[in-house]
Design a protein around this motif. Sequence first.
Motif, PDB file in Angstrom:
ATOM      1  N   PRO A  96       3.256   7.599 -25.381  1.00  0.00           N
ATOM      2  CA  PRO A  96       3.471   6.279 -24.756  1.00  0.00           C
ATOM      3  C   PRO A  96       4.355   5.348 -25.569  1.00  0.00           C
ATOM      4  O   PRO A  96       4.976   4.437 -25.016  1.00  0.00           O
ATOM      5  CB  PRO A  96       2.043   5.727 -24.641  1.00  0.00           C
ATOM      6  N   TYR A  97       4.445   5.556 -26.881  1.00  0.00           N
ATOM      7  CA  TYR A  97       5.174   4.636 -27.754  1.00  0.00           C
ATOM      8  C   TYR A  97       6.504   5.200 -28.251  1.00  0.00           C
ATOM      9  O   TYR A  97       7.187   4.562 -29.042  1.00  0.00           O
ATOM     10  CB  TYR A  97       4.301   4.261 -28.961  1.00  0.00           C
ATOM     11  N   LEU A  98       6.865   6.409 -27.821  1.00  0.00           N
ATOM     12  CA  LEU A  98       8.123   6.993 -28.274  1.00  0.00           C
ATOM     13  C   LEU A  98       8.965   7.426 -27.083  1.00  0.00           C
ATOM     14  O   LEU A  98       8.527   8.247 -26.275  1.00  0.00           O
ATOM     15  CB  LEU A  98       7.872   8.178 -29.208  1.00  0.00           C
ATOM     16  N   ARG A  99      10.165   6.867 -26.977  1.00  0.00           N
ATOM     17  CA  ARG A  99      11.086   7.222 -25.892  1.00  0.00           C
ATOM     18  C   ARG A  99      12.166   8.142 -26.456  1.00  0.00           C
ATOM     19  O   ARG A  99      12.926   7.750 -27.342  1.00  0.00           O
ATOM     20  CB  ARG A  99      11.729   5.959 -25.315  1.00  0.00           C
ATOM     21  N   ALA A 117       3.253   6.026 -37.000  1.00  0.00           N
ATOM     22  CA  ALA A 117       1.830   6.332 -37.207  1.00  0.00           C
ATOM     23  C   ALA A 117       0.958   5.221 -36.622  1.00  0.00           C
ATOM     24  O   ALA A 117      -0.128   5.482 -36.085  1.00  0.00           O
ATOM     25  CB  ALA A 117       1.540   6.511 -38.695  1.00  0.00           C
ATOM     26  N   ASP A 118       1.440   3.967 -36.703  1.00  0.00           N
ATOM     27  CA  ASP A 118       0.722   2.827 -36.123  1.00  0.00           C
ATOM     28  C   ASP A 118       0.961   2.692 -34.628  1.00  0.00           C
ATOM     29  O   ASP A 118       0.514   1.714 -34.011  1.00  0.00           O
ATOM     30  CB  ASP A 118       1.134   1.532 -36.826  1.00  0.00           C
ATOM     31  N   ARG A 119       1.704   3.650 -34.064  1.00  0.00           N
ATOM     32  CA  ARG A 119       1.988   3.711 -32.630  1.00  0.00           C
ATOM     33  C   ARG A 119       2.781   2.483 -32.150  1.00  0.00           C
ATOM     34  O   ARG A 119       2.551   1.967 -31.054  1.00  0.00           O
ATOM     35  CB  ARG A 119       0.696   3.889 -31.823  1.00  0.00           C
ATOM     36  N   ARG A 120       3.735   2.061 -32.963  1.00  0.00           N
ATOM     37  CA  ARG A 120       4.642   0.979 -32.560  1.00  0.00           C
ATOM     38  C   ARG A 120       5.818   1.586 -31.801  1.00  0.00           C
ATOM     39  O   ARG A 120       6.336   2.629 -32.186  1.00  0.00           O
ATOM     40  CB  ARG A 120       5.121   0.201 -33.781  1.00  0.00           C
ATOM     41  N   PRO A 170      15.891   5.792 -35.283  1.00  0.00           N
ATOM     42  CA  PRO A 170      15.209   4.796 -36.123  1.00  0.00           C
ATOM     43  C   PRO A 170      13.707   5.028 -36.089  1.00  0.00           C
ATOM     44  O   PRO A 170      12.967   4.363 -35.365  1.00  0.00           O
ATOM     45  CB  PRO A 170      15.599   3.469 -35.456  1.00  0.00           C
ATOM     46  N   ASN A 171      13.266   6.002 -36.878  1.00  0.00           N
ATOM     47  CA  ASN A 171      11.895   6.515 -36.784  1.00  0.00           C
ATOM     48  C   ASN A 171      11.180   6.456 -38.125  1.00  0.00           C
ATOM     49  O   ASN A 171      10.874   7.483 -38.729  1.00  0.00           O
ATOM     50  CB  ASN A 171      11.897   7.959 -36.257  1.00  0.00           C
ATOM     51  N   LEU A 172      10.902   5.256 -38.603  1.00  0.00           N
ATOM     52  CA  LEU A 172      10.137   5.098 -39.831  1.00  0.00           C
ATOM     53  C   LEU A 172       8.708   5.566 -39.576  1.00  0.00           C
ATOM     54  O   LEU A 172       8.027   5.058 -38.685  1.00  0.00           O
ATOM     55  CB  LEU A 172      10.169   3.635 -40.285  1.00  0.00           C
ATOM     56  N   SER A 173       8.271   6.535 -40.360  1.00  0.00           N
ATOM     57  CA  SER A 173       7.013   7.216 -40.034  1.00  0.00           C
ATOM     58  C   SER A 173       5.811   6.281 -40.056  1.00  0.00           C
ATOM     59  O   SER A 173       4.890   6.434 -39.233  1.00  0.00           O
ATOM     60  CB  SER A 173       6.785   8.395 -40.984  1.00  0.00           C
ATOM     61  N   ALA A 174       5.790   5.288 -40.950  1.00  0.00           N
ATOM     62  CA  ALA A 174       4.623   4.393 -41.031  1.00  0.00           C
ATOM     63  C   ALA A 174       4.454   3.594 -39.743  1.00  0.00           C
ATOM     64  O   ALA A 174       3.329   3.364 -39.281  1.00  0.00           O
ATOM     65  CB  ALA A 174       4.774   3.454 -42.224  1.00  0.00           C
ATOM     66  N   GLU A 175       5.560   3.166 -39.138  1.00  0.00           N
ATOM     67  CA  GLU A 175       5.471   2.409 -37.882  1.00  0.00           C
ATOM     68  C   GLU A 175       5.063   3.302 -36.724  1.00  0.00           C
ATOM     69  O   GLU A 175       4.292   2.890 -35.846  1.00  0.00           O
ATOM     70  CB  GLU A 175       6.809   1.727 -37.591  1.00  0.00           C
TER      71      GLU A 175
END
Length: 336
Positions: free
Chosen positions: A176-179, A149-152, A142-147
């Motif tokens: 830090p924001y991607l597992r 890019a905002d480091r969510r 579940p990797n929507l690029s816009a989110e």
Amino acid sequence: MTRLAVLGAGSWGTTFAQVLADAGNDVVLWARREEVAEEITEHHTNHSYLGEHELPASVTATSRIQDALDGAEGLVVAVPAQSLRATLSSWREQPGLASGLPAVPVLSLTKGIERGTDARISEVLIQAGAARQDLVGVLSGPNLSAEIADRRPCGTVVAAPSEELAGTFARWCDAPYLRAYTSTDVMGVEIAGAVKNVVAIAVGAASGLGHGHNTTASLITRGLAEITRLGVALGGTRETFAGLAGMGDLVATCASPLSRNHRLGLALGRGLSIEQAVAEVGQTAEGVATARAVADLAERLGVDMPITRSVVAVVDHGASIEQVTTALLSRSVRPE
């Protein structure tokens, strides 16, 4: 610091370059257009895809594929599915690249099935790019690029032929924001990432027609069943489709207005033609071209995929989206 080349400077490729840089890597992007490469290197932006978003200073870009590959210890591929083979062939015409991609790990971000051959993207990389099969992996979730890019924060799955290689890919994108979770089910992760785009078009169309959450939930659930049937028939592991690469990616793509395939379905549901809907979305919605390839693959294997067939009827044969959506939920009684 690992030097990585990201091949493809669209929204997802550019965003993932940021992920890799935030994970401590030295990143060079290959962009098809020289002006895009110059903008990324000089201004750290890619207005065509990410607007004013500022990229890390460690991300540079080039339009020369030889320069992107020179010294790269790993490759990340983000070229659209239906143009990948032609792009790889054009690269191999360049001096020093006739033998194909360097013998380094290659991670595919591209989601789709190639029309005409029904090949998965990893297969295209091996066939047309001469990538080593034991060095090719895939990423999906579940990797929507816009989110991103905002480091969510979010999770993803990296699959490779070996646990060791999957671990290498996971370390590349340890921002830090991607597992990143690892898997050796390359087939399952790749099929899940490709077919969810087709289902998202159907779900978006239902929403565009004014149907509610019951319809959406029904299509998502039955869509997951389709994806699982095809993936298992091809040799994927059933558990993969209940995880981030399966259900997780499907829910995000079907439910979010950030999803290009969902937006395209919405436009179809509002009455636009497929040409008008594609123009409105403005970026590649892989589900349009992938639908026919998935349907062909399913037919050859004897796998029942009614949602996919319905999307093909609309995008390839001009069927009414309203008739198709209604027909999907009025099929004859059968066990779930």
